[in-house]
Design an enzyme around this catalytic site. Structure first.
Site, PDB file in Angstrom:
ATOM      1  N   CYS A   1       9.371  -1.804  -4.395  1.00  0.00           N
ATOM      2  CA  CYS A   1       8.944  -2.348  -3.113  1.00  0.00           C
ATOM      3  C   CYS A   1       7.454  -2.530  -3.305  1.00  0.00           C
ATOM      4  O   CYS A   1       6.653  -1.921  -2.616  1.00  0.00           O
ATOM      5  CB  CYS A   1       9.186  -1.390  -1.973  1.00  0.00           C
ATOM      6  SG  CYS A   1      10.891  -1.049  -1.695  1.00  0.00           S
TER       7      CYS A   1
ATOM      8  N   CYS B   1      -1.704  -2.556  -3.123  1.00  0.00           N
ATOM      9  CA  CYS B   1      -0.283  -2.427  -2.785  1.00  0.00           C
ATOM     10  C   CYS B   1       0.271  -3.753  -2.291  1.00  0.00           C
ATOM     11  O   CYS B   1      -0.297  -4.377  -1.398  1.00  0.00           O
ATOM     12  CB  CYS B   1      -0.108  -1.354  -1.708  1.00  0.00           C
ATOM     13  SG  CYS B   1       1.563  -1.281  -1.036  1.00  0.00           S
TER      14      CYS B   1
ATOM     15  N   CYS C   1      -3.634  -1.433   2.035  1.00  0.00           N
ATOM     16  CA  CYS C   1      -4.216  -0.917   0.788  1.00  0.00           C
ATOM     17  C   CYS C   1      -4.313  -2.058  -0.224  1.00  0.00           C
ATOM     18  O   CYS C   1      -3.356  -2.816  -0.402  1.00  0.00           O
ATOM     19  CB  CYS C   1      -3.366   0.228   0.247  1.00  0.00           C
ATOM     20  SG  CYS C   1      -3.214   1.565   1.437  1.00  0.00           S
TER      21      CYS C   1
ATOM     22  N   CYS D   1      14.698   6.515  -2.546  1.00  0.00           N
ATOM     23  CA  CYS D   1      13.404   6.131  -1.990  1.00  0.00           C
ATOM     24  C   CYS D   1      13.635   5.233  -0.770  1.00  0.00           C
ATOM     25  O   CYS D   1      14.200   4.150  -0.901  1.00  0.00           O
ATOM     26  CB  CYS D   1      12.612   5.413  -3.084  1.00  0.00           C
ATOM     27  SG  CYS D   1      10.967   4.984  -2.573  1.00  0.00           S
TER      28      CYS D   1
ATOM     29  N   GLU E   1      13.734  -2.749   1.026  1.00  0.00           N
ATOM     30  CA  GLU E   1      14.402  -2.315  -0.192  1.00  0.00           C
ATOM     31  C   GLU E   1      14.567  -0.805  -0.189  1.00  0.00           C
ATOM     32  O   GLU E   1      13.781  -0.085   0.423  1.00  0.00           O
ATOM     33  CB  GLU E   1      13.592  -2.745  -1.414  1.00  0.00           C
ATOM     34  CG  GLU E   1      13.674  -4.231  -1.649  1.00  0.00           C
ATOM     35  CD  GLU E   1      12.829  -4.704  -2.810  1.00  0.00           C
ATOM     36  OE1 GLU E   1      12.986  -5.865  -3.192  1.00  0.00           O
ATOM     37  OE2 GLU E   1      12.018  -3.915  -3.336  1.00  0.00           O
TER      38      GLU E   1
HETATM   39  N1  SAH Z   1       2.693   4.230   2.870  1.00  0.00           N
HETATM   40  C1  SAH Z   1       2.942   5.466   2.227  1.00  0.00           C
HETATM   41  C2  SAH Z   1       4.261   5.504   1.489  1.00  0.00           C
HETATM   42  C3  SAH Z   1       4.680   4.270   0.768  1.00  0.00           C
HETATM   43  S1  SAH Z   1       3.748   3.837  -0.651  1.00  0.00           S
HETATM   44  C4  SAH Z   1       1.782   5.784   1.291  1.00  0.00           C
HETATM   45  O1  SAH Z   1       0.915   4.929   1.091  1.00  0.00           O
HETATM   46  O2  SAH Z   1       1.741   6.915   0.808  1.00  0.00           O
HETATM   47  C5  SAH Z   1       4.293   5.034  -1.882  1.00  0.00           C
HETATM   48  C6  SAH Z   1       3.300   5.268  -2.993  1.00  0.00           C
HETATM   49  O3  SAH Z   1       3.221   4.125  -3.860  1.00  0.00           O
HETATM   50  C7  SAH Z   1       1.881   5.500  -2.498  1.00  0.00           C
HETATM   51  O4  SAH Z   1       1.263   6.542  -3.213  1.00  0.00           O
HETATM   52  C8  SAH Z   1       1.226   4.178  -2.803  1.00  0.00           C
HETATM   53  O5  SAH Z   1      -0.161   4.296  -2.849  1.00  0.00           O
HETATM   54  C9  SAH Z   1       1.857   3.838  -4.132  1.00  0.00           C
HETATM   55  N2  SAH Z   1       1.703   2.425  -4.520  1.00  0.00           N
HETATM   56  C10 SAH Z   1       1.604   1.354  -3.728  1.00  0.00           C
HETATM   57  N3  SAH Z   1       1.491   0.219  -4.461  1.00  0.00           N
HETATM   58  C11 SAH Z   1       1.521   0.592  -5.754  1.00  0.00           C
HETATM   59  C12 SAH Z   1       1.455  -0.116  -6.994  1.00  0.00           C
HETATM   60  N4  SAH Z   1       1.352  -1.434  -7.026  1.00  0.00           N
HETATM   61  N5  SAH Z   1       1.519   0.600  -8.142  1.00  0.00           N
HETATM   62  C13 SAH Z   1       1.673   1.941  -8.109  1.00  0.00           C
HETATM   63  N6  SAH Z   1       1.742   2.664  -6.981  1.00  0.00           N
HETATM   64  C14 SAH Z   1       1.663   2.007  -5.807  1.00  0.00           C
HETATM   65 FE1  SF4 Z   2      -0.913   1.439   1.820  1.00  0.00          FE
HETATM   66 FE2  SF4 Z   2       1.190   0.216   0.739  1.00  0.00          FE
HETATM   67 FE3  SF4 Z   2       1.425   2.768   1.619  1.00  0.00          FE
HETATM   68 FE4  SF4 Z   2       1.156   0.713   3.320  1.00  0.00          FE
HETATM   69  S1  SF4 Z   2       2.878   1.052   1.900  1.00  0.00           S
HETATM   70  S2  SF4 Z   2       0.033   2.642   3.403  1.00  0.00           S
HETATM   71  S3  SF4 Z   2      -0.229  -0.665   2.255  1.00  0.00           S
HETATM   72  S4  SF4 Z   2       0.155   2.029  -0.083  1.00  0.00           S
END
Ligand code: SAH
Ligand code: SF4
Length: 407
Positions: free
Chosen positions: A382, A156, A153, A142, A129
């Protein structure tokens, strides 16, 4: 061409899972020229008989048609000889990722579902996405860097997906091209000014961990920031990482974009749980890498992202520790309301708690924007995209609320 994941793995670390590439990228029979570096473009021209002495000039011409004009058909490249146009058409395309769905929110946020080529073991299409968030005076796109994510994580949604493959530079640049196509954001003028673009900023905050796909992300962002093409200044591009420490220095040296770090916890035991990569690169090591980020200054601060999880990381002691941890690092703090997804056991912190947390951060001298979810009606996410990025500090919100009450 097969894309594999880069790993820096040595001995296994308990509790840290790194997914391996499960899916295979298969280049289309007729490759797209979108996303190639100037050098790679010259090589491609060489393969179809363009003489070395001609290549630089031809690259310059194509670069303009592809990235300034947004041309999708070689036939429109009127400054290129008819014969070469036909040759290019026979061997290459100017294809972007295939758009399978577009949703437009009442607030103007747009989400595109993109299908990418490749072989899937699971039989599922490779999809990512891409979200566009318009704001006053700017528009942020984005981008995704992987189908799924190498990491896991716990809060996530992308982290729960098994499917992983790295995007190619063409697929990353292709997201920008597609956005400009859909928004009518390519110029017919020869030299548009940066400020007039709808897509003015880019964040690598979609699906995937960009620093686990370093080379492709680097090559793509160098194309995106090329001043004779798409022309987005590096200061308007932010790369977000969960903390892949060995690649942070390289990101600064070789890409030179703004850095965002997904911190989310101030103690190793908790961060191990939320961001398991912390078991490999704990907070102290991550902070050291941040202090050494090339080009870091008060004018070029690192953004620390902190997702607000109810009863998990949202106490005022956490807020105070956050401020202490960041001491001496030119930093901004983005508090992100957790965006729940089906099956998660986390909840978003209460708004009052977010405001109190934000107050501590604010009193320590940081503007503490809380990211208001955008595009709620279309679930512009996403897993997480929803939380990018309309900014208003909790204090501003309080002031607004107070004003509303006194009016
Ligand atoms: N992998 C990279 C970039 C993509 S995630 C990273 O982790 O930084 C982009 C941001 O969205 C990150 O800060 C991530 O921790 C946050 N994120 C992921 N899932 C989320 C959720 N369910 N609610 C709010 N923020 C979230
Ligand atoms: Fe962690 Fe999600 Fe970022 Fe991947 S996309 S590093 S699982 S927060």
């Amino acid at each position: 061409m097969t894309v594999t994941l880069e790993t820096t793995e040595t001995a296994p670390i308990p509790g840290f899972v790194e997914k391996t590439a499960l899916e295979r990228y298969v280049a289309p029979a007729k490759p797209s020229l979108v996303g190639l570096s100037r050098v790679a473009l010259a090589e491609a021209l060489g393969t179809v008989g363009v003489a070395p002495a001609q290549q630089k000039m031809r690259v310059q011409q194509l670069w303009h048609w592809i990235y300034v004009r947004g041309t999708q058909d070689f036939a429109e490249m009127t400054s290129v000889s008819k014969e070469l146009r036909a040759t290019l058409d026979a061997h290459f395309t100017l294809a972007r990722p295939e758009m399978v769905a577009e949703q437009i929110s009442v607030d103007g946020t747009r989400k595109w579902l993109l299908r990418l080529p490749g072989e899937s073991q699971s039989g599922r299409a490779h999809e990512v996405e891409c979200v566009y968030i318009p704001e006053t005076g700017r528009g942020t796109l984005c981008l995704s860097s992987q189908v799924g994510c190498t990491l896991t994580c716990s809060f996530c949604h992308t982290g729960t997906q098994r499917l992983v493959r790295n995007l190619t530079p063409g697929e990353i640049v292709g997201q920008v091209m597609l956005a400009r196509d859909r928004l009518g954001d390519f110029s017919s003028a020869a030299s548009p000014s940066e400020g007039s673009r709808l897509v003015s900023n880019i964040v690598m905050m979609g699906m995937g961990e960009p620093l686990y796909n370093f080379e492709a992300v680097r090559d793509a962002l160098l194309v995106v920031s090329d001043g004779d093409g798409l022309g987005l200044s590096r200061r308007r591009i932010t790369l977000s990482t969960s903390g892949v420490v060995p690649m942070i220095q390289r990101a600064g040296d070789e890409i030179g974009v703004a850095l965002a770090v997904s911190l989310h916890a101030v103690r190793d035991d908790l961060r191990n749980e939320l961001v398991p990569l912390n078991r490999k690169y704990p907070i102290a090591v991550l902070m050291e890498a941040c202090r050494n980020y090339p080009g870091l200054s008060n004018a070029r601060r690192i953004t620390f992202e902190y997702v607000m999880l109810k009863g998990v990381n949202d106490t005022l002691a956490d807020a105070k520790e956050l401020v202490r941890l960041l001491k001496g690092i030119p930093a901004k703090i983005n508090l992100i309301p957790f965006n729940p997804w089906p099956g998660t056991h986390y909840e978003c912190s209460d708004w009052d708690q977010i405001e109190k947390f934000s107050e501590v951060v604010f009193d320590a001298g940081y503007a503490s924007p809380v990211r208001t979810p955008r595009g709620r009606d279309i679930l512009a996410a996403c897993g997480q995209l929803k939380s990018a990025t309309e900014k208003m500090s909790a204090r501003e919100r309080l002031a607004l609320r107070a004003m509303a009450m006194t009016d």
